[in-house]
Every structure is written in C-alpha cells, then in structure tokens.
Design a protein around this motif. Structure first.
Motif, PDB file in Angstrom:
ATOM      1  N   GLN A 105       8.687 -34.113  -8.052  1.00  0.00           N
ATOM      2  CA  GLN A 105       9.346 -34.457  -6.792  1.00  0.00           C
ATOM      3  C   GLN A 105       9.339 -35.982  -6.576  1.00  0.00           C
ATOM      4  OE1 GLN A 105      10.761 -32.632  -3.955  1.00  0.00           O
ATOM      5  NE2 GLN A 105      11.202 -34.764  -3.396  1.00  0.00           N
ATOM      6  N   PRO A 106      10.504 -36.586  -6.456  1.00  0.00           N
ATOM      7  CA  PRO A 106      10.516 -38.019  -6.138  1.00  0.00           C
ATOM      8  C   PRO A 106      10.102 -38.248  -4.682  1.00  0.00           C
ATOM      9  CG  PRO A 106      12.683 -37.247  -6.899  1.00  0.00           C
ATOM     10  CD  PRO A 106      11.858 -36.044  -6.590  1.00  0.00           C
ATOM     11  N   MET A 107       9.723 -39.472  -4.397  1.00  0.00           N
ATOM     12  CA  MET A 107       9.380 -39.794  -3.014  1.00  0.00           C
ATOM     13  C   MET A 107      10.642 -39.767  -2.153  1.00  0.00           C
ATOM     14  SD  MET A 107       6.960 -42.801  -1.511  1.00  0.00           S
ATOM     15  CE  MET A 107       5.457 -42.236  -2.289  1.00  0.00           C
ATOM     16  N   VAL A 108      10.487 -39.239  -0.936  1.00  0.00           N
ATOM     17  CA  VAL A 108      11.611 -39.140  -0.004  1.00  0.00           C
ATOM     18  C   VAL A 108      11.334 -40.049   1.192  1.00  0.00           C
ATOM     19  CG1 VAL A 108      12.906 -37.598   1.530  1.00  0.00           C
ATOM     20  CG2 VAL A 108      12.145 -36.771  -0.714  1.00  0.00           C
ATOM     21  N   GLY A 109      12.335 -40.837   1.555  1.00  0.00           N
ATOM     22  CA  GLY A 109      12.178 -41.773   2.662  1.00  0.00           C
ATOM     23  C   GLY A 109      12.384 -41.126   4.017  1.00  0.00           C
ATOM     24  N   HIS A 110      12.063 -41.876   5.068  1.00  0.00           N
ATOM     25  CA  HIS A 110      12.200 -41.368   6.441  1.00  0.00           C
ATOM     26  C   HIS A 110      13.662 -41.092   6.777  1.00  0.00           C
ATOM     27  CE1 HIS A 110      13.409 -45.494   6.937  1.00  0.00           C
ATOM     28  NE2 HIS A 110      13.793 -45.256   8.164  1.00  0.00           N
ATOM     29  N   THR A 123       2.468 -33.604  -4.999  1.00  0.00           N
ATOM     30  CA  THR A 123       2.795 -32.333  -5.642  1.00  0.00           C
ATOM     31  C   THR A 123       1.872 -32.072  -6.841  1.00  0.00           C
ATOM     32  OG1 THR A 123       4.387 -33.283  -7.198  1.00  0.00           O
ATOM     33  CG2 THR A 123       5.240 -32.637  -5.045  1.00  0.00           C
ATOM     34  N   PRO A 124       1.605 -30.789  -7.155  1.00  0.00           N
ATOM     35  CA  PRO A 124       0.739 -30.488  -8.307  1.00  0.00           C
ATOM     36  C   PRO A 124       1.324 -31.006  -9.616  1.00  0.00           C
ATOM     37  CG  PRO A 124       1.434 -28.458  -7.144  1.00  0.00           C
ATOM     38  CD  PRO A 124       2.020 -29.603  -6.402  1.00  0.00           C
ATOM     39  N   GLU A 125       2.660 -31.040  -9.730  1.00  0.00           N
ATOM     40  CA  GLU A 125       3.282 -31.536 -10.967  1.00  0.00           C
ATOM     41  C   GLU A 125       2.966 -33.014 -11.170  1.00  0.00           C
ATOM     42  OE1 GLU A 125       5.042 -30.052  -8.437  1.00  0.00           O
ATOM     43  OE2 GLU A 125       5.184 -28.044  -9.306  1.00  0.00           O
ATOM     44  N   MET A 126       3.060 -33.759 -10.078  1.00  0.00           N
ATOM     45  CA  MET A 126       2.762 -35.197 -10.163  1.00  0.00           C
ATOM     46  C   MET A 126       1.303 -35.406 -10.545  1.00  0.00           C
ATOM     47  SD  MET A 126       1.216 -37.911  -8.371  1.00  0.00           S
ATOM     48  CE  MET A 126       1.507 -39.670  -8.223  1.00  0.00           C
ATOM     49  N   ARG A 127       0.403 -34.666  -9.898  1.00  0.00           N
ATOM     50  CA  ARG A 127      -1.031 -34.823 -10.171  1.00  0.00           C
ATOM     51  C   ARG A 127      -1.344 -34.467 -11.631  1.00  0.00           C
ATOM     52  NH1 ARG A 127      -4.214 -35.319  -5.413  1.00  0.00           N
ATOM     53  NH2 ARG A 127      -2.870 -36.400  -3.935  1.00  0.00           N
ATOM     54  N   VAL A 130      -0.305 -37.432 -13.707  1.00  0.00           N
ATOM     55  CA  VAL A 130      -1.232 -38.559 -13.531  1.00  0.00           C
ATOM     56  C   VAL A 130      -2.531 -38.305 -14.298  1.00  0.00           C
ATOM     57  CG1 VAL A 130      -2.692 -39.709 -11.803  1.00  0.00           C
ATOM     58  CG2 VAL A 130      -0.243 -39.427 -11.387  1.00  0.00           C
ATOM     59  N   ARG A 131      -3.009 -37.057 -14.231  1.00  0.00           N
ATOM     60  CA  ARG A 131      -4.239 -36.738 -14.978  1.00  0.00           C
ATOM     61  C   ARG A 131      -4.022 -36.937 -16.478  1.00  0.00           C
ATOM     62  NH1 ARG A 131      -4.516 -32.324 -11.429  1.00  0.00           N
ATOM     63  NH2 ARG A 131      -3.711 -30.921 -13.037  1.00  0.00           N
ATOM     64  N   ALA A 132      -2.880 -36.436 -16.950  1.00  0.00           N
ATOM     65  CA  ALA A 132      -2.596 -36.552 -18.390  1.00  0.00           C
ATOM     66  C   ALA A 132      -2.523 -38.020 -18.799  1.00  0.00           C
ATOM     67  CB  ALA A 132      -1.272 -35.840 -18.707  1.00  0.00           C
ATOM     68  N   LYS A 133      -1.943 -38.806 -17.955  1.00  0.00           N
ATOM     69  CA  LYS A 133      -1.773 -40.225 -18.253  1.00  0.00           C
ATOM     70  C   LYS A 133      -3.138 -40.936 -18.309  1.00  0.00           C
ATOM     71  CE  LYS A 133       1.508 -43.707 -16.683  1.00  0.00           C
ATOM     72  NZ  LYS A 133       2.491 -44.044 -15.656  1.00  0.00           N
ATOM     73  N   CYS A 164       9.039 -35.529   1.829  1.00  0.00           N
ATOM     74  CA  CYS A 164       9.521 -34.411   1.020  1.00  0.00           C
ATOM     75  C   CYS A 164       8.971 -33.102   1.622  1.00  0.00           C
ATOM     76  CB  CYS A 164       9.068 -34.580  -0.429  1.00  0.00           C
ATOM     77  SG  CYS A 164       7.359 -34.105  -0.695  1.00  0.00           S
ATOM     78  N   PRO A 165       9.463 -31.949   1.182  1.00  0.00           N
ATOM     79  CA  PRO A 165       8.977 -30.687   1.747  1.00  0.00           C
ATOM     80  C   PRO A 165       7.464 -30.507   1.621  1.00  0.00           C
ATOM     81  CG  PRO A 165      10.985 -30.312   0.480  1.00  0.00           C
ATOM     82  CD  PRO A 165      10.613 -31.748   0.268  1.00  0.00           C
ATOM     83  N   THR A 166       6.885 -30.909   0.491  1.00  0.00           N
ATOM     84  CA  THR A 166       5.431 -30.771   0.311  1.00  0.00           C
ATOM     85  C   THR A 166       4.686 -31.574   1.374  1.00  0.00           C
ATOM     86  OG1 THR A 166       5.730 -30.484  -2.059  1.00  0.00           O
ATOM     87  CG2 THR A 166       3.528 -31.144  -1.330  1.00  0.00           C
ATOM     88  N   CYS A 167       5.119 -32.822   1.587  1.00  0.00           N
ATOM     89  CA  CYS A 167       4.419 -33.690   2.542  1.00  0.00           C
ATOM     90  C   CYS A 167       4.624 -33.204   3.979  1.00  0.00           C
ATOM     91  CB  CYS A 167       4.883 -35.135   2.374  1.00  0.00           C
ATOM     92  SG  CYS A 167       4.276 -35.847   0.821  1.00  0.00           S
TER      93      CYS A 167
END
Ligand code: ZN
Length: 664
Positions: A105-110, A123-127, A130-133, A164-167
């Motif tokens: 999920q990309p960051m979504v602005g106001h 999002t879990p996908e982003m995390r 980041v962990r893999a990196k 975004c919807p998650t946030c």
C-alpha cells in the motif's frame, strides 16, 4: 548535559555509484586513504534512489557485495564501517518510472493523493518487506546501521500521510469512532485545541515507534552487536509526525543520532546559524543513551560552486558548538566527479584539531543563552481558529522567528532552562500553566502576542503589563531614559512596520498593571505624539524578570541602540548570566556552553560579516582565569583575561570575514 561523549567522529556517507562497481570503489578507497586523518567512519548507502522498493533478489546480491566492500574498508584501516539504509518508508517521489512499483500500500495523503515511491508504514506487507531488507543489511556484517530520515509521516510525495484504509481503521480504534478521510481532515480544522489532532499525532508517533521496534528486532535477531543509528529531521517546519525522539530512539535501540535540516548552499549564509540551532534542538531531545551525535553536512546534490569550503567548515563548527560531537559528511553520495567535492574534503583536516579540542572541552556542558521556546507537541497541542487549516503553515506558531536575536550577537541556547526563555507569538499555548509559570519565575523575553495569550491564561500579572491597544501604522518607538537603554536614551527606532505585510502585533501599546514596571520605550506616531509604552521590564512575585516587546519585536533589531538595549535587557532578565557579550556593534555571533555553576565554559564566535573586525571586547560570564584562543590553521594562543565580577574580559583582534574564533 545529554550526549556527552568527548570523542569527535568524522563520518563519510558513500553513495551506491561509488561502491557498486570495482573501478569507482578503488578510486574511492584511494581518496579515503589519502584523507584518512579525517575518516573515522564510513557509511554506505544501499540504494541510489529515494524510492522505497528494490526487488529482494537484487537487494540480496547487493548486500553480499556490501559485505565485501565493508571488509575492504576494514582492511584499509577505517575504524568503523556500516550501512546507511536510505529508504525504510521512502523519502519522496523519485524515479518511479524506472523502478518497479511498490508491492504494498502506498502512502495516501490527506487530499487523497497517492505516493509513487513511499509506502504506508502500517500494512503487514510493508513490514514484511522492511524486515527482509534489514535482515539482509544485518547479514552484511556492518559495525552499525543507520536508519535514514524518511521515518516521518509527512512529505512523502504526498504532503501529509497516511490516510489509507489501514491507517483509517487504526485510527477508528484509537478514536473510538470511524472517520472517512474527508471527515477526518474536516475534524482537524474544528477550532480549539487538541482533541482529534492530538490523537492523530499520537497515531503518527505510535506508527513510527512500532516500525522502529520491528527494525531493531530484525537487526538484533541477526546480530545483537550491531550498533544502530537514527537520523532525524527538525521541528522548525512541522511537528506533524510527533517528533517523539525518546520513544523512537528507545524502540530502535539507537545509540547514534544524526540531527539534520536544510542548509544546502551559500545563497543565504546566515541560514547556517538556523540549522545549527535546529540541530541543537534535536540533540537536546535525544535520550541520554545516544552519545554519538553527528551533524548532517549536506551539500546535496554536491556541485562545487553551490557552497564554499569555508561554509562547510563554519557550519560544522557551529553544530559542534550546539552540542553535537561528530559530522556525517554527505558529499560522496552520488556519482559526481571528485573534482566537485575535493575542495570541501581538503578544508577539513585543518579544522579537525580545533574541533577535537572543542568537543573535549565542551562535552557535558549545556548551551547557554536565551532559549527560543518550542515543543515537540507544537502541532498536537496548538490551537486552530475558525477558517484556519491545521495542516497549513501557521505563522502564529513559527518557532524560528526569535533566531534574529542570534543574528545580533545574543547567544541562543538549545538546552533548557538556559538563561532565559523567549516566547514568540502563540507558541506559549502548547505549554501547561505549570510549565509557563516555571518560565515566568526565571527570565522571559516575549512579544505582545505572547502577552495577550498569557493574560487569557490568567498569568498577565506576572508580566506587569497588559495589551492596551493595537496600532498598525505610522509608528516608531523612542528609547526612554531608563538605565537599561544606556547611551541609546532618547533615540528612535523606526522599523517602517507597514512595509512588511500585515503589521498586526507590530504597534502594540502596553499598559502597566503593577507597581515597579519599567518603561523602556514609548511608541510615538510620525509626528512624535506619544501613544504609550512599547517595551517594558518587570520583576514579578515569583522573582522572575519579564521583558515585553510591543513594537516590531522581531524585525530590525540590528541598530546600535536596539542591540545595546536588548543586550542590557537580556543581562537583566537573566541576572547577568548571559554567557557572552561583545561591546562593539560588530557581526560576531556567539554560541556558548557553560556549566550550571558557571565554573567552566567554552565559547565559539563567528564573524558573519564581509568586513574584518579589527577589535572586539568580549565579556565571558563564567570562571575564566585563563582563556585559550583556538583559530583554525593557527597555533593556539593564551589570551590575557581582565577579571570582572561575573567572569572576565578578553580582546579579540583582526577577525577576518567569516572567521571563526574558539575560546576554551
Ligand atoms: Zn496508511
């Protein structure tokens, strides 16, 4: 003071083009070896763009190569080598057409805009990415890992994130009700203070905190011995992300810090003072476990004629003056020819001995002088008025305005409580009554807008005056015969207040409401008709000394008379603890570090004018039977000190334009 290491660290940040292939890497090694006297540390950037996503197969191979490069640096005798992870969230929209799109999920602005290059950090996908990196980075066996300053919730290709919807779902749990993006943005602008805005900033803080925990856990799972550092951005522009360094550094387990900000070119040389103060503010809020605090020397995008080597040396010196104890040189970050950067590199060896002596001498001493009040909670706590946008820039809450006091030679402090507090505009509204009373029990310099606010909060009696009327045109101020004005008594200061935009707050007439108020200036119209007091001084029932300025408080303070009056007023309100004072009206700016008991101190002075200063009489307000004068490229000199009741007086001779003088 916090961050008290006595050791100076000079670190170099190395761009991917300098190490990804063999030939540039060999050239780089040769360059570093040639200048090894100023290379204590090397940090390799692991990507060339500010776009977050790099496929993991590419990243894995790159980190395998990084491991070899780190080993080569070690073989070359570089004491400390590590990796600088440029993107954890992503910095800005960059190179999105030539990079693969984000797999999360990309960051979504106001405003509903969607970032190309920066991810929503929740999002879990982003995390997982980041962990893999970070796992791959840790496996390259670096001594340390830097987390860059994309760890913020603003300026990610979208202005304010993340909606975004998650946030929004996370926020619904936090707020106890759900909001659409539009409803939330509307709720931000409901007049008053705090409320949903404070909750939103807390969400930003918590988002970053949990991301930092995840980064630390990942790194330390591979190797608990890897040192972690975090780069930070300043509060001067916004505290939207929450600026919660205590929580973030603790979550990350970071013991290295790198305060940053903007001073990229020589276009406005005095901006280096602002950046040093800004970096000092960041340094002052780091947890005590962070002892290696490196200044961001930033010449991006590294073109020879944009900044002079003299500026590079001076800005680093000022940052060390504000309590940092290292420099991260960012000038080898992209594939430029060495010709562009060599004059900067070559200027550093001569400065090193002076910097080392300064860091050793000043370690543990807080900055002293006037503290321009600010808070990490500025955005969270500040008021919003009808018709205002919370996300818009608020001049009422601009914490940078008082920096003009530094330009006229009054030392500014980045630590509290300092010698006195400066309250400007509506900044005071983010502090509690107790915090404000503690300030008012010491020394405060404030403008009439701050006065109005304190009056509303029921603390007007501690200032001795009230705002009588607001005028906005055709006015000057005349200095009274009060001894605080010295030889400026009777003089006029005319700031031509209508010329600079809205003059509201520039012609505020004050009215004494207590016995003992000293009137320092009277406002008059252009026909010398008195309008009432324009500046006052008052000692209140708490023992605090308060100076209120109603006439053009923050512009055109540069005249001989105004500078003298403000020096006297600062000495008075601080009970003669202002650490350094220069008699002559010369553009010598000062940063001072003084022990709480005034038994020890160190001062840095910089001539920020284009003329030499033939002579400057410098009063030091700390115990100083002997003063050593350090000048870059010259032998140290012991200066004769004329004893004074609060310290001693020395005379500086022949300070060249942009020349630096260090007194230890
Ligand atoms: Zn999000």
């Amino acid at each position: 003071m916090k961050n008290a290491d006595k050791k100076l660290t000079l670190s170099w940040r190395i761009g991917l083009p300098q190490w990804e292939t063999d030939e540039p890497f060999e050239n780089l090694l040769a360059l570093l070896q040639e200048h090894k006297s100023v290379v204590d540390e090397v940090a390799m950037f692991e990507t060339i763009t500010h776009h977050l996503y790099i496929p993991l197969d590419i990243y894995t191979r790159r980190m395998e190569l990084a491991a070899k490069r780190l080993e080569a640096f070690r073989q070359a005798g570089i004491p400390s080598v590590g990796i600088n992870v440029l993107c954890t969230i992503g910095h800005v929209n960059e190179a999105w057409s030539c990079m693969p799109p984000l797999p999360c999920q990309p960051m979504v602005g106001h405003d509903g805009s969607v970032s190309h290059s920066c991810a929503c950090p929740n999002t879990p996908e982003m995390r997982a990415y980041v962990r893999a990196k970070y796992e791959r980075v840790a496996r390259a066996r670096p001594d340390f890992i830097w987390v860059d300053d994309d760890i913020r919730m603003h300026c990610h290709g979208v202005m304010w994130g993340c909606f975004c919807p998650t946030c929004l779902a996370l926020f619904a749990t936090r707020a106890g009700r759900s909001y659409t993006r539009e409803e939330l943005v509307q709720a931000f602008d409901v007049p008053g203070q705090g409320g949903v805005r404070e909750l939103w900033v807390e969400q930003n803080i918590a988002t970053i905190e949990s991301l930092m925990t995840e980064v630390r856990t990942t790194i330390h799972k591979v190797n608990a011995g890897i040192v972690i550092g975090k780069m930070t951005a300043g509060a001067g522009w916004t505290t939207y992300s929450g600026q919660a360094f205590d929580r973030w550094f603790t979550a990350l387990g970071a013991t290295k810090g790198r305060p940053g900000g903007g001073f990229y070119t020589d276009e406005r040389p005095l901006d280096m003072l602002d950046k040093a103060l800004e970096c000092g503010r960041q340094r002052a809020t780091l947890p005590p476990s962070v002892r290696d605090v490196q200044y961001e020397l930033e010449n991006f995008p590294y073109q020879r004629l944009k900044k002079s080597p003299a500026s590079v040396v001076n800005e680093c010196s000022l940052a060390l003056a504000h309590g940092l104890n290292g420099v991260a040189f960012n000038m080898l970050a992209i594939g430029t020819t060495f010709e562009d950067i060599l004059p900067w590199v070559k200027a550093i060896p001569a400065a090193r001995p002076v910097w080392e002596k300064w860091v050793a001498q000043a370690a543990g001493l807080p900055t002293a002088g006037l503290w321009p009040a600010w808070s990490a909670r500025m955005m969270a706590r500040r008021s919003v008025r009808t018709g205002e946008s919370w996300l818009g820039w608020s001049g009422r809450h601009n914490i940078n305005i008082p920096k003009v006091l530094g330009d006229i030679g009054l030392p500014l402090a980045s630590d509290t409580p300092a010698c006195g507090t400066v309250l400007c505009g509506h900044v005071a509204e983010v502090f509690s009554d107790d915090e404000l009373k503690a300030m008012l029990a010491r020394g405060v310099l404030m403008d009439s807008t701050a006065l109005e606010l304190l009056t509303e909060r029921g603390m007007g009696h501690l200032t001795g005056v009230r705002l009588a009327k607001r005028l906005d045109n055709g006015l000057w101020e005349r200095f009274t015969a009060d001894p605080m004005n010295g030889r400026a008594a009777g003089e006029i200061r005319d700031a031509r207040i209508e010329f600079w935009g809205d003059a509201k707050g520039m012609g505020d007439v004050l009215e004494p409401i207590a016995q003992g108020v000293r009137v320092l200036t009277n406002i008059e119209d252009y026909f010398a008709r008195p309008q009432g007091p324009g500046m006052t001084a008052f000692e209140n029932e708490l023992g605090g000394r308060v100076v209120v300025m109603g006439y053009a408080p923050w512009i055109f303070l540069h005249s001989v008379g105004k500078r003298l009056q403000l020096q006297n007023a600062s000495d008075w309100l601080s009970r003669d603890t202002m650490p350094v004072r220069v008699d002559e009206t010369v553009p010598l700016v000062a940063v001072a570090r003084v022990a709480a008991d005034c038994q020890r101190g160190a001062v840095m002075l910089l001539n920020v004018g284009f003329d030499p200063i033939p002579e400057a009489t410098v009063h030091l307000r700390f115990s100083c039977s002997q003063v050593r004068l350090l000048t870059i490229g010259r032998r140290a000199q012991v200066l004769p000190v004329e004893p004074e009741t609060t310290g001693g007086r020395i005379t500086l001779k022949d300070v060249e334009p942009w020349g630096l003088r260090v007194l230890v």
